[in-house]
Design a protein around this motif. Structure first.
Motif, mmCIF file in Angstrom:
data_model
loop_
_atom_site.group_PDB
_atom_site.id
_atom_site.type_symbol
_atom_site.label_atom_id
_atom_site.label_comp_id
_atom_site.label_asym_id
_atom_site.label_seq_id
_atom_site.Cartn_x
_atom_site.Cartn_y
_atom_site.Cartn_z
ATOM 1 N N ILE A 1 -59.803 -78.948 79.025
ATOM 2 C CA ILE A 1 -59.224 -77.615 79.155
ATOM 3 C C ILE A 1 -58.266 -77.597 80.343
ATOM 4 C CG2 ILE A 1 -60.837 -76.142 77.917
ATOM 5 C CD1 ILE A 1 -61.373 -76.710 81.549
ATOM 6 N N CYS A 2 -57.400 -76.570 80.338
ATOM 7 C CA CYS A 2 -56.306 -76.516 81.310
ATOM 8 C C CYS A 2 -56.287 -75.176 82.040
ATOM 9 C CB CYS A 2 -54.969 -76.718 80.570
ATOM 10 S SG CYS A 2 -53.493 -76.487 81.596
ATOM 11 N N MET A 3 -55.994 -75.241 83.330
ATOM 12 C CA MET A 3 -55.693 -74.037 84.079
ATOM 13 C C MET A 3 -54.198 -74.054 84.379
ATOM 14 S SD MET A 3 -58.938 -73.079 86.459
ATOM 15 C CE MET A 3 -59.080 -74.527 87.490
ATOM 16 N N PRO B 1 -47.625 -76.346 74.917
ATOM 17 C CA PRO B 1 -48.468 -75.382 74.187
ATOM 18 C C PRO B 1 -49.313 -75.974 73.075
ATOM 19 C CG PRO B 1 -46.282 -74.464 74.565
ATOM 20 C CD PRO B 1 -46.217 -75.905 74.997
ATOM 21 N N ALA B 2 -48.717 -76.736 72.181
ATOM 22 C CA ALA B 2 -49.448 -77.208 71.000
ATOM 23 C C ALA B 2 -50.532 -78.232 71.342
ATOM 24 C CB ALA B 2 -48.475 -77.812 69.996
ATOM 25 N N LYS B 3 -50.444 -78.828 72.531
ATOM 26 C CA LYS B 3 -51.366 -79.910 72.881
ATOM 27 C C LYS B 3 -52.332 -79.538 74.002
ATOM 28 C CE LYS B 3 -48.212 -83.671 71.599
ATOM 29 N NZ LYS B 3 -47.567 -84.924 72.045
ATOM 30 N N THR B 4 -52.335 -78.286 74.424
ATOM 31 C CA THR B 4 -53.082 -77.924 75.624
ATOM 32 C C THR B 4 -54.005 -76.738 75.367
ATOM 33 O OG1 THR B 4 -51.137 -78.582 76.908
ATOM 34 C CG2 THR B 4 -52.864 -77.419 78.094
ATOM 35 N N ASN B 5 -55.255 -76.857 75.826
ATOM 36 C CA ASN B 5 -56.224 -75.770 75.725
ATOM 37 C C ASN B 5 -56.216 -74.983 77.034
ATOM 38 O OD1 ASN B 5 -57.265 -76.562 73.087
ATOM 39 N ND2 ASN B 5 -58.236 -78.278 74.150
ATOM 40 N N VAL B 6 -55.322 -74.003 77.123
ATOM 41 C CA VAL B 6 -55.193 -73.232 78.368
ATOM 42 C C VAL B 6 -56.341 -72.229 78.447
ATOM 43 C CG1 VAL B 6 -53.760 -71.667 79.710
ATOM 44 C CG2 VAL B 6 -52.697 -73.525 78.416
ATOM 45 N N LEU B 7 -57.243 -72.480 79.378
ATOM 46 C CA LEU B 7 -58.409 -71.610 79.563
ATOM 47 C C LEU B 7 -58.056 -70.385 80.393
ATOM 48 C CD1 LEU B 7 -61.572 -71.404 79.211
ATOM 49 C CD2 LEU B 7 -61.708 -72.417 81.503
ATOM 50 N N TYR B 8 -57.157 -70.584 81.376
ATOM 51 C CA TYR B 8 -56.815 -69.478 82.276
ATOM 52 C C TYR B 8 -55.358 -69.620 82.695
ATOM 53 C CZ TYR B 8 -57.653 -65.750 85.640
ATOM 54 O OH TYR B 8 -57.630 -64.558 86.307
ATOM 55 N N HIS B 9 -54.643 -68.493 82.681
ATOM 56 C CA HIS B 9 -53.229 -68.506 83.029
ATOM 57 C C HIS B 9 -52.983 -67.521 84.159
ATOM 58 C CE1 HIS B 9 -48.844 -67.320 81.805
ATOM 59 N NE2 HIS B 9 -48.877 -68.123 82.850
#
Length: 460
Positions: free
Chosen positions: A64-66, A272-280
């Motif tokens: 996951i990504c922040m 965007p298509a490759k990233t699980n953004v948990l918090y922005h």
């Protein structure tokens, strides 16, 4: 924040209280890790974020990504995130964390900060694991005694390039090393079985045949005594800084070889298509906390690069005058710096031509100009925040697009034709950090400046 001075540093260091958005991001990570323990990463992510989770290519290993804008304190958050993931996901009091960065320059910066007593990043680790937490480079791992693994937290800082290669024989981290004999000989056989399932983890017949010492003959088909395999045995937490650089098959393979228990990505510009953004986190949230300079005053100079360069120099002179008045009013020392992005070597204005123009045409003293490119590294060993540092102009091409943490950088002047929004955002990020994370008394010092001669840049 609590401020104290280290006698070996020219600028004060602070033990930083987390900003509200930083705490909120870490709380989101904690919530996800707890939920993922029982529901798996996909369901936990979907329920929390309201978007589908992309499991590729790591399957049940959470990735996951922040998304934190430049200047938002990603490194401080990562230092706190180690404990959040270790406690809530890995259930470990002495985790192994692999902290991956995109370049040797950023590796040196991050390593020094995480090792320096009293630095906020180090404080974050020590608050969870005490002064015994080990922060090191790959080359030092063999020196940590086998019994200490699992008794104290280990954070290893490395570049992603250290692990990213097609031929593992050509990368030291994957090669057989007798320095790891005492580590592997004492390892539990059941634990070692996990290595049989990892790509390229075992000694091959070709390796043994090419080994002039004959040592590998008895190891064919068995896990190598290698640095990468030793890390893989501990199922490390992996922190990926500037993670937009790692969305390639080579990077995915490299990360899989580490056998991570979880992967946390940090970037201002996720794919965007490759990233699980948990918090922005938004730039406005950072500005509200005085972390960055906003707005960005952007000026176009279609009449040519000379005009853009001249305007950037004029901006620096005006800002330095404002900074002197601000300091006289009781605020901290600031020496505004211009970051020039020159053109490539075969174009009209490479770094050497731009330096010559600054010296010969605009009469800027030599000591005020430094070049920082892949081949010319004139910033190494220089503390740009020191009072006696004369540098006011830094010329680069690509080297400073990421990870250059200099809050004194106020003005960007780009001579390139950039049309990628990601490239522009990363570049503008170099001049966004607010000195001392505190608003300045003079309004001109609370914003950033950009001079460009290409309309494509403004559009992007």
């Amino acid at each position: 924040p609590r401020i104290h001075t280290n006698p070996h540093e020219s600028t004060p260091m602070t033990t930083l209280t987390l900003k509200s958005y930083q705490q909120a991001a870490l709380d989101a990570l904690r919530t996800f890790a707890r939920s993922a323990q029982f529901k798996g990463p996909a369901l936990a992510f979907g329920e929390q974020v309201g978007r589908p989770y992309n499991p590729d290519p790591f399957g049940e290993v959470p990735c996951i990504c922040m998304r934190i804008p430049t200047g938002g304190g990603k490194t401080l958050m990562a230092a706190h995130a180690v404990n959040v993931l270790a406690k809530e996901w890995a259930a470990s009091d002495a985790p192994v964390a692999v902290w991956l960065v995109p370049s040797d320059t950023i590796r040196s910066q991050t390593l020094k900060a995480l090792q320096t007593s009293g630095h906020p990043y180090r404080d974050a680790l020590e608050a969870s694991y005490g002064a015994g937490v080990r922060v090191c480079v790959l080359e030092d791992l063999a020196n940590i005694a086998p019994p200490d693994w699992g008794r104290q937290a280990v954070v290893v800082v490395a570049t992603i390039q250290s692990f990213r290669i097609d031929d593992t024989d050509k990368r030291n981290v994957y090669s057989f090393s007798e320095s790891f004999e005492r580590h592997f000989k004492g390892a539990d056989e059941q634990r070692l079985r996990v290595l049989h399932h990892l790509p390229d983890s075992k000694v091959t017949a070709d390796e043994a045949k090419a080994d002039s010492t004959g040592v590998l003959q008895g190891f064919v088909g068995l896990p190598r005594w290698s640095l990468a395999n030793w890390l893989a045995l501990h199922e490390p937490l992996v922190i990926v800084d500037e993670a937009h650089n790692t969305k390639t098959d080579k990077s995915f393979t490299a990360l899989k070889r580490l056998n991570p228990s979880a992967i946390l990505e940090l970037t201002a510009t996720p794919i965007p298509a490759k990233t699980n953004v948990l918090y922005h986190v938004s730039a406005q949230e950072l500005a509200a906390e005085s972390m960055i300079k906003l707005p960005i005053a952007l000026a176009e100079h279609p009449q040519g690069w000379q005009q853009a360069v001249f305007a950037a120099v004029q901006s620096q002179r005006a800002l330095e005058g404002e900074a002197l008045k601000d300091e006289a009013a009781g605020n901290g020392y600031v020496r505004p710096i211009v970051l020039f992005q020159a053109q490539n070597e075969n174009d009209e204005v490479p770094p050497a031509a731009l330096r010559k123009h600054l010296e010969d045409e605009l009469h800027i003293p030599k000591e005020q100009i430094k070049v920082a490119t892949g081949d010319t590294r004139e910033l190494e060993g220089i503390d740009l925040a020191a009072r006696d540092c004369p540098v006011r102009f830094v010329i680069t091409v690509q080297a400073l697009r990421e990870g250059w943490d200099c809050p004194f950088a106020y003005v960007l002047c780009s001579l390139q034709k950039l049309s990628s929004a990601t490239a522009v955002e990363q570049l503008l990020g170099r001049v966004l950090r607010m000195p001392y994370a505190s608003p300045r008394g003079r309004e001109a010092l609370n914003r950033a400046y950009a001079h460009v001669c290409e309309t494509k840049f403004s559009t992007a």
